[in-house]
Design an enzyme around this catalytic site. Structure first.
Site, mmCIF file in Angstrom:
data_model
loop_
_atom_site.group_PDB
_atom_site.id
_atom_site.type_symbol
_atom_site.label_atom_id
_atom_site.label_comp_id
_atom_site.label_asym_id
_atom_site.label_seq_id
_atom_site.Cartn_x
_atom_site.Cartn_y
_atom_site.Cartn_z
ATOM 1 N N CYS A 168 -9.639 0.239 11.994
ATOM 2 C CA CYS A 168 -9.173 -0.910 11.909
ATOM 3 C C CYS A 168 -7.777 -0.681 12.718
ATOM 4 C CB CYS A 168 -8.736 -1.605 10.672
ATOM 5 S SG CYS A 168 -10.285 -2.268 10.023
ATOM 6 N N HIS B 227 0.251 -4.662 8.342
ATOM 7 C CA HIS B 227 -1.369 -4.657 8.541
ATOM 8 C C HIS B 227 -1.893 -5.367 7.206
ATOM 9 C CE1 HIS B 227 -5.389 -2.799 9.186
ATOM 10 N NE2 HIS B 227 -5.315 -2.286 7.983
ATOM 11 N N GLU C 85 1.728 -0.280 1.678
ATOM 12 C CA GLU C 85 2.528 -0.302 2.853
ATOM 13 C C GLU C 85 3.724 -0.817 2.820
ATOM 14 O OE1 GLU C 85 1.599 -2.791 7.149
ATOM 15 O OE2 GLU C 85 0.396 -3.374 5.452
ATOM 16 N N LYS D 223 -2.908 -11.775 8.932
ATOM 17 C CA LYS D 223 -4.237 -11.798 8.455
ATOM 18 C C LYS D 223 -4.413 -12.859 7.400
ATOM 19 C CE LYS D 223 -5.572 -7.028 9.205
ATOM 20 N NZ LYS D 223 -4.256 -6.347 9.735
ATOM 21 N N HIS E 203 -9.242 -10.526 8.951
ATOM 22 C CA HIS E 203 -9.240 -9.271 9.557
ATOM 23 C C HIS E 203 -10.281 -8.959 10.909
ATOM 24 C CE1 HIS E 203 -8.336 -5.371 10.055
ATOM 25 N NE2 HIS E 203 -8.655 -4.546 8.486
ATOM 26 N N PHE F 285 -9.929 3.045 8.060
ATOM 27 C CA PHE F 285 -10.614 3.895 7.386
ATOM 28 C C PHE F 285 -10.842 5.183 7.952
ATOM 29 C CE2 PHE F 285 -13.775 0.775 5.153
ATOM 30 C CZ PHE F 285 -12.875 0.076 4.238
#
Length: 413
Positions: free
Chosen positions: A162, A302, A313, A335, A340, A401
């Site tokens: 991502c 994010h 975050e 998002k 996403h 990831f």
């Protein structure tokens, strides 16, 4: 021929769950609209997650049938967004050996892979499309654009889950700064709304299961968040050396000032709980951009709406900027509206970040009913927020990831 001038953004293109182009997407973001809808496919009934953020405009409405048959859905989105970005940039005249492409997808042509395997099983190898391999390749979107625009300085696809499209933008900045190109078509795309992918993410407990209220399912920073919402689409930016852009009188949205990278080395899917790696990426991006923490007015987070990621975050932002600067910056997660886009998220969110600077208006985070106590920065909720006049910088974070962390800094004025 070397080039040591700055890097600027001269063109923007997108096709997203909120609109088939940048203006419609941007208007919907400012208005706080959700692009998440219930899935109407028959297969959805067998799944624990029965909604997603599909593209607002299907490629079949834009591209001719012959073109559609030879391109995976990722490539279709990439072509549509790139055409808008290239036109928006004024169709720059550039020597092909000074033109590059840096466009990625986190998963690649997964729909082609799965669909053609079904064809093979049900109808035999002779019925498998001869275009299968170029359609399923992760570098397929980049390759399609490299061919379409005759790019000869390099065609690249950075795959980091991502964080992929943010890394591709960072690589585009590096290519121009390093003298390899004058213009780079940069960004990313994803098209993976398929029962297997939804089942796989649902099995990980990574996705929201609010089937009774899809539009409010993506709720970053909310105490009741329960996972991300899968989306599809593309975002493309035309990056250009400032020297080249000014020589042709191009309109400049913002400076693409810096990129920072790190890896967590912690877990395959979970972020570091204190956001340590994310903070290092942010710090590196500030150093490369030669931007002080106090210059950052806005951060597009994010924040995917997962329990583990969002709060970590905000700690990373606070750690990287320092308490004084972190108290001044305003943060939102688009998002909450787009869902996403996985490998395409960083590019679409970079467009939102650039436009926030350009228009001095930052989009909100929607669906926050009960802000998590662990959130360490100020979140823009429900309504867009005006940004100050004068020179400003903004931050866009993307994480993937595998522990990939990418931070981008844009500057205006």
């Amino acid at each position: 021929m070397g080039n040591t001038s700055g890097v600027v953004v001269t063109g923007l293109g997108a096709t997203t769950p909120l609109g088939g182009d940048v203006p419609s997407t941007w208007s919907a973001l400012l208005a706080g609209h959700s692009g998440v809808r219930a899935l109407t496919d028959d297969w959805a009934e067998a799944l624990p997650v029965r909604f997603a953020a599909a593209a607002a405009v299907d490629p079949a409405e834009v591209l001719p049938r012959v073109r559609l048959r030879r391109l995976d859905r990722t490539q279709q989105f990439a072509v549509i967004a790139a055409r808008e970005a290239w036109s928006d940039a004024g169709e720059p005249e550039v020597d092909p050996v000074r033109l590059a492409v840096s466009v990625s997808s986190g998963i690649g042509g997964i729909l082609t892979t799965l669909n053609q395997y079904d064809v093979f099983r049900e109808r035999g190898w002779q019925r498998v499309s001869p275009f299968t391999v170029p359609m399923l390749m992760p570098n397929g979107p980049a390759g399609a654009l490299g061919v379409e625009y005759g790019a000869r300085a390099g065609t690249h696809a950075m795959v980091s889950a991502c964080a992929s499209s943010a890394e591709s933008i960072g690589y585009g900045i590096d290519m121009i700064r390093g003298g390899r190109a004058d213009v780079v078509i940069a960004g990313g795309v994803e098209a993976s709304i398929h029962p297997l992918n939804i089942a796989a993410f649902a099995s990980m407990r990574a996705m929201s299961t609010r089937n009774d209220d899809p539009e409010r399912a993506s709720r970053p920073f909310d105490r009741g968040r329960d996972g991300f919402v899968m989306a599809e689409g593309a975002g493309i930016l035309v990056l250009e050396s400032e020297e080249h852009a000014r020589a042709r009188g191009a309109r400049i949205y913002a400076e693409a000032a810096g990129a920072g990278y790190s890896s967590d080395g912690y877990d395959m899917v979970l972020p570091h709980p204190e956001g340590e790696g994310a903070a290092r990426a942010i710090e590196q991006s500030l150093r490369q951009a030669e931007v002080a923490p106090g210059d950052i007015a806005y951060a597009n987070a994010h924040a995917t709406s997962t329990p583990a990621g969002d709060v970590a975050e905000t700690r990373a932002i606070r750690s990287a900027l320092g308490d004084a600067a972190a108290d001044r910056v305003v943060v939102s997660s688009t998002k909450s509206m787009t869902g996403h886009l996985l490998g395409g998220a960083g590019a679409v969110e970079s467009i939102a970040t650039v436009l926030a600077l350009h228009h001095r208006q930052a989009p909100p985070t929607i669906n926050i009913e009960d802000l998590d106590d662990g959130v360490a920065v100020e979140i823009i909720q429900d309504k867009s927020r005006d940004l100050p006049q004068g020179p400003l910088a903004a931050l866009n974070n993307s994480f993937g990831f595998g522990g990939h962390n990418v931070a981008l800094v844009f500057r205006h004025g």
